[in-house]
Design a protein around this motif. Structure first.
Motif, PDB file in Angstrom:
ATOM      1  N   GLY A 453      33.681  28.022  41.232  1.00 40.48           N
ATOM      2  CA  GLY A 453      32.400  28.394  40.654  1.00 40.48           C
ATOM      3  C   GLY A 453      32.195  27.650  39.363  1.00 40.48           C
ATOM      4  N   GLY A 454      31.473  28.268  38.449  1.00 36.80           N
ATOM      5  CA  GLY A 454      31.243  27.620  37.176  1.00 36.80           C
ATOM      6  C   GLY A 454      30.125  28.273  36.409  1.00 36.80           C
ATOM      7  N   ARG A 455      29.708  27.602  35.378  1.00 38.68           N
ATOM      8  CA  ARG A 455      28.585  28.017  34.553  1.00 38.68           C
ATOM      9  C   ARG A 455      27.889  26.762  34.073  1.00 38.68           C
ATOM     10  N   VAL A 456      27.021  26.905  33.085  1.00 37.02           N
ATOM     11  CA  VAL A 456      26.193  25.784  32.660  1.00 37.02           C
ATOM     12  C   VAL A 456      27.049  24.601  32.229  1.00 37.02           C
ATOM     13  N   ARG A 457      28.169  24.853  31.599  1.00 36.92           N
ATOM     14  CA  ARG A 457      28.982  23.778  31.054  1.00 36.92           C
ATOM     15  C   ARG A 457      29.811  23.058  32.111  1.00 36.92           C
ATOM     16  N   GLY A 458      29.853  23.524  33.329  1.00 36.83           N
ATOM     17  CA  GLY A 458      30.608  22.828  34.363  1.00 36.83           C
ATOM     18  C   GLY A 458      31.377  23.768  35.247  1.00 36.83           C
ATOM     19  N   ALA A 459      32.119  23.181  36.197  1.00 34.73           N
ATOM     20  CA  ALA A 459      32.841  23.940  37.202  1.00 34.73           C
ATOM     21  C   ALA A 459      34.139  24.509  36.624  1.00 34.73           C
ATOM     22  N   ARG A 460      34.604  25.569  37.244  1.00 33.31           N
ATOM     23  CA  ARG A 460      35.873  26.202  36.881  1.00 33.31           C
ATOM     24  C   ARG A 460      36.566  26.652  38.163  1.00 33.31           C
ATOM     25  N   TRP A 461      37.874  26.847  38.038  1.00 34.49           N
ATOM     26  CA  TRP A 461      38.613  27.591  39.063  1.00 34.49           C
ATOM     27  C   TRP A 461      38.903  28.963  38.484  1.00 34.49           C
ATOM     28  N   PHE A 462      38.306  29.995  39.068  1.00 34.02           N
ATOM     29  CA  PHE A 462      38.511  31.363  38.621  1.00 34.02           C
ATOM     30  C   PHE A 462      39.632  32.000  39.441  1.00 34.02           C
ATOM     31  N   TYR A 463      40.582  32.597  38.757  1.00 36.91           N
ATOM     32  CA  TYR A 463      41.759  33.145  39.424  1.00 36.91           C
ATOM     33  C   TYR A 463      41.925  34.649  39.229  1.00 36.91           C
ATOM     34  N   GLY A 464      41.056  35.293  38.467  1.00 38.41           N
ATOM     35  CA  GLY A 464      41.206  36.725  38.246  1.00 38.41           C
ATOM     36  C   GLY A 464      39.998  37.299  37.537  1.00 38.41           C
ATOM     37  N   ALA A 465      39.999  38.626  37.387  1.00 37.87           N
ATOM     38  CA  ALA A 465      38.877  39.306  36.738  1.00 37.87           C
ATOM     39  C   ALA A 465      39.322  40.690  36.307  1.00 37.87           C
ATOM     40  N   VAL A 466      38.541  41.284  35.423  1.00 38.86           N
ATOM     41  CA  VAL A 466      38.737  42.680  35.043  1.00 38.86           C
ATOM     42  C   VAL A 466      38.157  43.559  36.136  1.00 38.86           C
ATOM     43  N   SER A 467      38.798  44.667  36.403  1.00 41.58           N
ATOM     44  CA  SER A 467      38.431  45.493  37.558  1.00 41.58           C
ATOM     45  C   SER A 467      36.996  46.012  37.489  1.00 41.58           C
ATOM     46  N   ASP A 468      36.448  46.165  36.292  1.00 42.28           N
ATOM     47  CA  ASP A 468      35.078  46.665  36.199  1.00 42.28           C
ATOM     48  C   ASP A 468      34.035  45.559  36.344  1.00 42.28           C
ATOM     49  N   GLY A 469      34.474  44.308  36.532  1.00 46.66           N
ATOM     50  CA  GLY A 469      33.546  43.205  36.723  1.00 46.66           C
ATOM     51  C   GLY A 469      32.944  42.657  35.451  1.00 46.66           C
ATOM     52  N   SER A 470      33.467  43.038  34.296  1.00 47.67           N
ATOM     53  CA  SER A 470      32.886  42.566  33.040  1.00 47.67           C
ATOM     54  C   SER A 470      33.314  41.150  32.702  1.00 47.67           C
TER      55      SER A 470
END
Length: 556
Positions: A453-470
């Protein structure tokens, strides 16, 4: 702490604590004013013995200072400076006004003692002192936001205990407590493979490109996702970590193969997942070298390169070894993942997995089954034909023949493991908030290998998240590093080249700097990745998805 006389030159900024935040020192007289002294980060030039090109940066330092009553000379001087910095008055005349103050003009005080039963954190780890508003999204990556996004100080006192018990960090199939497992999570994150921009690699002909800086971030993110899948496939464990010594890493057959596969050289026999091969595969999807890739195109590029790797194995590895490894795919792997049956002797490359890209975000079981049992079904058909030749009286309408056919169709084993990639668009222009918690919980599945995925600044590899989705955790490929070099070597009695696994190259594939972003700020175009070792693992993934949506009732 005892009183100190301020004799150093003021080089930072002073921020008044927002009124809505709790006071740090409640035991001081009401006539005093509390403030936070913030010393900005400082840079130090490299010293002898340090890594070349590395500039050491000291982080911000935060101190609570107690300003006496404004009737004193020191108090008036400090309050004038505070007013100027906060926009409530004229700016200070000169920074040297803080150099000389009467004894006791400024006091360095500690935080109040915690209440019995309350949770505490380090003074420097308090998120309160990097307070930002909703409009200051650019500060999301500050050191305090990155490391302390789940600090108990953010939670109201009445709800601190309940929130600490419910909020977890999901990272590649593992669940971490925000406080008790903090060090463990940071250690696991620092051992993830990190692939970034490279420069000075062999030219991508005929375009004259020798660096992917500015356009190859999605391809590098795809390399990180693929690297995580390879780690699980060959090591058969999410707890495996590289050896601490670089000399030991060079002796690991998996790491030697891994870093060779991803080295940027135009080779289809060694460097299967190099940038050169990725852009060559992208031409099929109307992407020229130097153009930006999306998550879906990156998924198809990974699929094509893994197919090329598998064809190479089929052409250069004895079929009996592949059969042994296919059977082993449904069993725990040996200690040496690149050895077919034992850990002694020269390592034998193990069979690579296969990649299925779920078009339109929809997974079809029959398509996966056909992909994963191509060779098993072919062998079964050959055995059935031989059996019919030996017993010509057998007829398709015979009950015995029909029962045997039903049993064999249901028990055909997969040829190897599966990397399931699911491109999806979760919103039009912005990320649909209805999917925030759903995506966050997908990182808790043991089959997860992250998300492109990514955001305005470019692509990323996301590997985790906080359980509440924040918040979502990711690795940023936007760092330019030198490409690895090759050196002459004798391989199987023939003179050739091999990748020079120097300490610099091995060090460049890991980082301790990870990003923590707001999940709803992600671009809506993503691609989820899941690795399934066998068919049972895939069915387990489906059951986890059904169970989550049954319990939570969120969108699929």
């Amino acid at each position: 702490r005892k009183e100190q006389k301020v004799t150093h030159q003021f080089t930072g900024t002073i921020r008044m604590r927002p009124q809505k935040q709790p006071q740090v020192n409640t035991s001081t007289p009401s006539s005093d004013t509390a403030a936070v002294l913030v010393t900005g980060p400082s840079c130090a030039a490299p010293r002898i013995g340090d890594d070349v090109g590395v500039v050491k940066v000291e982080p911000e330092r935060y101190e609570t200072v107690q300003v006496p009553d404004s009737s004193t000379n020191g108090g008036r001087a400090l309050l004038n400076i505070f007013s100027g910095l906060m926009g409530n008055g004229s700016p200070p005349q000169s920074p040297v006004e803080l150099q000389e103050f009467p004894e006791g003009a400024v006091k360095i005080v500690s935080s109040p003692p915690p209440k019995p039963g309350s949770q505490t954190v380090d003074f420097d780890d308090c998120r309160e002192y990097s307070y930002t508003t909703d409009d200051q999204d650019d500060n999301d990556n500050s050191i305090h936001n990155i490391h302390n996004h789940m600090a108990p100080s953010l939670i109201p006192a009445d709800d601190a205990e309940s929130q600490a018990l419910t909020m977890r960090a999901f990272v590649l199939g593992k669940s971490y407590h925000p406080v008790q497992d903090y060090n463990l999570r940071r250690t696991d994150e620092s051992n993830l493979f990190w692939f970034t921009y490279r420069c000075d690699f062999p030219e991508i002909a005929p375009y004259g490109i020798t660096s992917d800086a500015g356009w190859g971030c999605m391809l590098r993110s795809a390399q990180m996702l693929l690297g995580q899948a390879l780690r699980i496939h060959f090591k058969a464990s999410r707890d495996w970590k590289p050896a601490p010594m670089y000399s030991q890493r060079r002796q690991d057959p998996f790491l030697r193969s891994m870093f060779t596969w991803f080295a940027d050289f135009p080779s289809t026999t060694q460097n299967f997942y190099s940038l050169h091969n990725m852009v060559a595969a992208g031409i099929k999807y109307d992407k020229l070298p130097g153009e930006w890739y999306g998550p879906q195109t990156a998924c198809y590029v990974l699929r094509d390169l893994v197919e090329m790797h598998e064809r190479y194995q089929l052409a250069h590895i004895a079929p009996q070894l592949l059969l042994q490894q296919s059977s082993a795919a449904n069993q725990p792997s040996p200690a040496n993942p690149l050895s077919a049956t034992s850990t002694t002797g020269p390592p034998t490359p193990r069979r690579i997995f296969r990649v299925h890209v779920a078009a339109q975000g929809t997974v079809y079981r029959d398509s996966i089954q056909a992909l994963m049992t191509k060779e098993s079904k072919k062998r079964h058909d050959e055995e059935t034909a031989k059996k019919h030749q030996a017993n010509p009286q057998a007829h398709p309408l015979d009950l015995e023949w029909e029962e045997e056919l039903v049993e064999t169709v249901g028990t055909v084993e997969w040829d190897t493991g599966l990397l399931l990639l699911i491109p999806a668009r979760l919103g039009l222009d912005t990320f649909n908030p209805d999917y925030v918690k759903t995506v966050a919980n997908y990182f808790s599945f043991p089959q997860s290998v992250g998300c492109l995925g990514g955001r305005v600044r470019g692509a990323r590899w996301f590997y985790g998240a906080v359980s509440d989705g924040s918040k979502v955790f990711g690795l940023d490929p936007h760092t330019v590093q030198n490409a690895p070099q090759s050196r002459p070597a004798r391989i199987n009695g023939r003179l050739g080249t091999t990748i020079d696994l120097t300490d610099e190259y091995l060090r460049s594939c890991h980082t301790t700097y990870h990003e923590v972003l707001q999940l709803h700020k992600m671009d809506p175009s993503i691609a989820l990745g899941f690795y399934c070792r066998n068919q049972d693992d895939l069915e387990h993934l489906f059951s986890l998805v059904d169970h989550y949506h049954t319990q939570e009732g969120g969108p699929r």
